[in-house]
Design a protein around this motif. Structure first.
Motif, PDB file in Angstrom:
ATOM      1  N   THR A 121       0.831  -1.216   0.000  1.00  0.00           N
ATOM      2  CA  THR A 121       0.000   0.000   0.000  1.00  0.00           C
ATOM      3  C   THR A 121       0.864   1.263   0.000  1.00  0.00           C
ATOM      4  OG1 THR A 121      -0.129   0.076   2.410  1.00  0.00           O
ATOM      5  CG2 THR A 121      -1.851  -1.187   1.281  1.00  0.00           C
ATOM      6  N   SER A 122       2.184   1.101   0.141  1.00  0.00           N
ATOM      7  CA  SER A 122       3.080   2.257   0.149  1.00  0.00           C
ATOM      8  C   SER A 122       3.711   2.476  -1.230  1.00  0.00           C
ATOM      9  CB  SER A 122       4.206   2.045   1.176  1.00  0.00           C
ATOM     10  OG  SER A 122       5.204   3.019   0.998  1.00  0.00           O
ATOM     11  N   ASP A 123       3.835   3.739  -1.648  1.00  0.00           N
ATOM     12  CA  ASP A 123       4.501   4.012  -2.931  1.00  0.00           C
ATOM     13  C   ASP A 123       6.023   4.020  -2.770  1.00  0.00           C
ATOM     14  OD1 ASP A 123       4.821   6.338  -1.585  1.00  0.00           O
ATOM     15  OD2 ASP A 123       3.657   7.594  -2.956  1.00  0.00           O
ATOM     16  N   ARG A 124       6.501   3.740  -1.547  1.00  0.00           N
ATOM     17  CA  ARG A 124       7.954   3.631  -1.319  1.00  0.00           C
ATOM     18  C   ARG A 124       8.388   2.167  -1.279  1.00  0.00           C
ATOM     19  NH1 ARG A 124       8.395   5.124   3.496  1.00  0.00           N
ATOM     20  NH2 ARG A 124       6.408   6.147   3.849  1.00  0.00           N
ATOM     21  N   PHE A 125       7.532   1.292  -1.826  1.00  0.00           N
ATOM     22  CA  PHE A 125       7.829  -0.150  -1.770  1.00  0.00           C
ATOM     23  C   PHE A 125       7.798  -0.773  -3.167  1.00  0.00           C
ATOM     24  CE2 PHE A 125       6.177  -4.474  -1.903  1.00  0.00           C
ATOM     25  CZ  PHE A 125       7.166  -5.136  -1.188  1.00  0.00           C
ATOM     26  N   ARG A 126       8.744  -1.694  -3.401  1.00  0.00           N
ATOM     27  CA  ARG A 126       8.743  -2.469  -4.651  1.00  0.00           C
ATOM     28  C   ARG A 126       9.188  -3.906  -4.384  1.00  0.00           C
ATOM     29  NH1 ARG A 126      12.224  -0.356  -9.498  1.00  0.00           N
ATOM     30  NH2 ARG A 126      12.914   1.281  -8.084  1.00  0.00           N
ATOM     31  N   LEU A 127       8.544  -4.853  -5.060  1.00  0.00           N
ATOM     32  CA  LEU A 127       8.942  -6.264  -4.940  1.00  0.00           C
ATOM     33  C   LEU A 127       9.507  -6.753  -6.264  1.00  0.00           C
ATOM     34  CD1 LEU A 127       8.895  -9.201  -3.717  1.00  0.00           C
ATOM     35  CD2 LEU A 127       6.520  -9.347  -4.518  1.00  0.00           C
TER      36      LEU A 127
END
Ligand SMILES: NC(=O)c1ccc[n+]([C@@H]2O[C@H](COP(=O)([O-])OP(=O)(O)OC[C@H]3O[C@@H](n4cnc5c(N)ncnc54)[C@H](O)[C@@H]3O)[C@@H](O)[C@H]2O)c1
Length: 313
Positions: A46-52
């Motif tokens: 849900t965070s735009d500071r996260f990537r997988l």
């Protein structure tokens, strides 16, 4: 800071990811989802500071990814984590834990990473003569898993000597808490919790007097966050409480929190199981300002509550 977390879809890694995001950092997870899951990252996505990135740490593409992202810190938790599987297939264990760690370090170098924080295990101490195990205890790996974790530690020191890449090794005792899988052997808290909540018989191996040092996942995450800073370069710290809890007492605590009968079955002790284990947390306090904050009763209540809420959802 931009942090890359390998194994970030796993039990400890995903709790670390949530904490790093909450602290305002940018987080990139590299995980092949072999034992971790997207469910563990439900909050993170849900965070735009996260990537997988669904990627095996052994894949050379990891070096390209780090070159592109230039993460300031890499927390390396991706691993083959089962001692028993390491005995059954030592080459696979070495491939993930040794080759994988070498790839992570090559990626750190290519990406101009300042520091790598590495998850090691009390298994590296073998059968320690002093309990709680001091921070400077000799290592004595007695399983391929212990050998591969210790190799990872040696590689960290090698890359520091070669390139000045900073590192801290965190030797984790028995970590427990929300998101730990009851599958496999590591998580006796989650195995008892799962059994006691679902009416499945629970088994204590031996007479119940075997001890372990249970450390709550939030406290371990706090150790990782502290190690991401400047402190502790080139050092290994134990993350544990120093307190031994018997299997029988652990069962009673979980049964109480779950509102279930405290009546485990007993089976013969398993070959190779240590009779006792605990690690000395004082050096981590001196070196990282870290100390365990969650008492076992509170941690178990949180874990049982989490497992209950999952049953409802
Ligand atoms: N849980 C404990 O009590 C404990 C104790 C000592 C050390 N450790 C170490 O802590 C770390 C995390 O353990 P955990 O309990 O969260 O286990 P976990 O299985 O939940 O997490 C490991 C993660 O690594 C990923 N992974 C495995 N192989 C991979 C590969 N080749 N490439 C990319 N990703 C891969 C898995 O999918 C998983 O998400 C491990 O390094 C483990 O050895 C854990």
């Amino acid at each position: 800071m931009r942090a890359l977390v390998t194994g970030g879809a796993g039990f400890i890694g995903s709790n670390l990811v949530d904490r790093l995001i909450a602290d305002g950092h940018e987080v990139v997870v590299v995980d092949d989802l072999s034992s971790g899951s997207r469910d563990n990252l439900a909050q993170a996505v849900t965070s735009d500071r996260f990537r997988l990135h669904e990627l095996d740490v052994r894949d050379p593409a990891l070096v390209d990814l780090a070159t592109e992202l230039q993460p300031e810190v890499i927390c390396h938790l991706a691993a083959q984590i089962s001692v028993r599987k390491s005995v059954a297939d030592p080459a696979h264990d070495a491939s993930v834990n040794v080759e994988g760690t070498a790839r992570v370090l090559a990626a750190a170098h290519a990406g101009h990473t300042r520091k790598v924080v590495f998850a090691s295990s009390v298994a590296v101490y073998g059968r320690p003569s002093t309990i709680p195990v001091p921070g400077d205890a000799p290592t004595d790996p007695r399983s391929p898993y212990a050998a591969s974790k210790l190799s990872g530690e040696i590689y960290l020191a090698t890359f520091r000597a070669l390139y000045g890449l900073e590192y801290t090794t965190l030797v984790l005792s028995n970590v427990y808490g929300p998101r730990q899988s009851p599958e496999g052997e590591a998580g006796v808290v989650s195995i008892f919790t799962d059994g006691l909540l679902n009416g499945v018989p629970t088994v204590v191996y031996g007479d119940g007097s075997q001890t372990r040092d249970y450390i709550y996942v939030d406290d371990v995450v706090d150790g990782f966050v502290r190690a991401c800073g400047q402190a502790g370069d080139g050092r290994r710290f134990n993350l544990g409480t120093g307190i031994q809890t018997t299997d029988r007492r652990l069962h009673s605590l979980i049964a109480d929190a779950a509102g279930a009968a405290d009546k485990p079955g007993f089976a013969p002790p398993r070959l190779g199981d240590l009779p006792a284990m605990a690690v000395d947390p004082v050096p981590a306090h001196e070196g990282l300002g870290w100390q365990p904050r969650t008492d076992l009763g509170t941690g178990i209540k949180n874990t049982v509550e989490w497992a209950r809420s999952r049953r409802r959802s």
